[in-house]
Design a protein around this motif. Structure first.
Motif, PDB file in Angstrom:
ATOM      1  N   GLU A 163       0.838  -1.205   0.000  1.00 21.55           N
ATOM      2  CA  GLU A 163       0.000   0.000   0.000  1.00 21.55           C
ATOM      3  C   GLU A 163       0.873   1.256   0.000  1.00 21.55           C
ATOM      4  N   GLU A 220      -2.319   7.035  -6.483  1.00 23.13           N
ATOM      5  CA  GLU A 220      -3.694   6.536  -6.444  1.00 23.13           C
ATOM      6  C   GLU A 220      -4.101   6.229  -5.008  1.00 23.13           C
ATOM      7  N   ARG A 221      -5.379   6.026  -4.835  1.00 24.74           N
ATOM      8  CA  ARG A 221      -5.950   5.885  -3.502  1.00 24.74           C
ATOM      9  C   ARG A 221      -5.472   4.635  -2.763  1.00 24.74           C
ATOM     10  N   SER A 222      -5.482   3.464  -3.432  1.00 23.65           N
ATOM     11  CA  SER A 222      -5.091   2.239  -2.744  1.00 23.65           C
ATOM     12  C   SER A 222      -4.777   1.127  -3.742  1.00 23.65           C
ATOM     13  N   HIS A 268      -5.269  -1.837  -3.025  1.00 25.51           N
ATOM     14  CA  HIS A 268      -6.313  -2.825  -2.787  1.00 25.51           C
ATOM     15  C   HIS A 268      -7.592  -2.527  -3.560  1.00 25.51           C
ATOM     16  N   LEU A 269      -7.636  -1.389  -4.225  1.00 25.40           N
ATOM     17  CA  LEU A 269      -8.785  -1.055  -5.064  1.00 25.40           C
ATOM     18  C   LEU A 269      -8.497  -1.283  -6.541  1.00 25.40           C
ATOM     19  N   THR A 270      -7.339  -1.851  -6.858  1.00 27.05           N
ATOM     20  CA  THR A 270      -6.978  -2.112  -8.251  1.00 27.05           C
ATOM     21  C   THR A 270      -7.328  -3.550  -8.614  1.00 27.05           C
ATOM     22  N   ASP A 271      -7.353  -3.808  -9.906  1.00 27.96           N
ATOM     23  CA  ASP A 271      -7.583  -5.174 -10.379  1.00 27.96           C
ATOM     24  C   ASP A 271      -6.319  -5.998 -10.204  1.00 27.96           C
TER      25      ASP A 271
END
Length: 185
Positions: free
Chosen positions: A89, A98-100, A102-105
């Protein structure tokens, strides 16, 4: 002979392809030990080979090296996020803003170039360098002291031919001789 800068970039991208494929397969089988083993091996190649061998390129601002490293680090963070959530992270956010992670593919191995023959040959070159450096240490021959020749005896030694300059530079020898005749050495 091969341009070592281009071949190092192609190698680490292909090695990242293999990492993503291996971690994906291991995670699909719920085999965390196998996934972590793949990560450990990959990180050794990334840090102790690619980054160290490309250090001057980064310092000089070589855009190809910087782009390759950025691609590799972002992809690696995405693949390792389930295993190292906090570390990936921090690195991912620092690289991308980017924000995280863990929010990516999940990364797709096929989005990276593959070259199994190059990875296999370069891994062999890395093994030759490691073995040579161990021998030098055991014989108390400092790496700063150049040696005249290094004879490398491995089956299919012609695979190492494009990397003789890289090997010679890494282990500080003036010439590298390749032979398939392991029994003669």
């Amino acid at each position: 002979r091969t341009d070592s800068t281009d071949v190092l970039d192609r190698y680490i991208l292909a090695k990242t392809h293999e990492l993503v494929a291996d971690v994906t397969a291991a995670m699909d089988d719920y085999d965390l030990m196998l996934a972590c083993g793949s990560v450990r091996s990959y990180l050794d190649a990334l840090t102790n080979w690619y980054v160290r061998r490309s250090r001057e390129r980064f310092w000089s601002g070589d855009q190809a090296a910087i782009d390759t490293l950025h691609t590799v680090l972002v992809t690696t963070c995405r693949a390792l996020a389930p295993l190292l959530p906090l570390t990936t992270e921090a690195v991912y956010r620092g690289l991308t803003g980017e924000r995280s992670v863990h929010l990516t593919d999940w990364p797709v191995a096929d989005s990276l170039p593959t070259d199994h023959a190059l990875v296999e040959a370069m891994d062999l070159a890395r093994d030759v360098c490691s073995a040579t450096l161990r021998l030098r240490k055991n014989q108390q021959r400092r790496v700063r002291q150049p040696l005249r020749t290094l004879q490398v005896a491995v089956p299919g030694s012609d695979r190492l031919a494009p990397f003789v300059d890289l090997i010679a530079d890494e282990v500080n020898v003036k010439a590298v001789e390749l032979t398939d005749d392991v029994d003669a050495v």
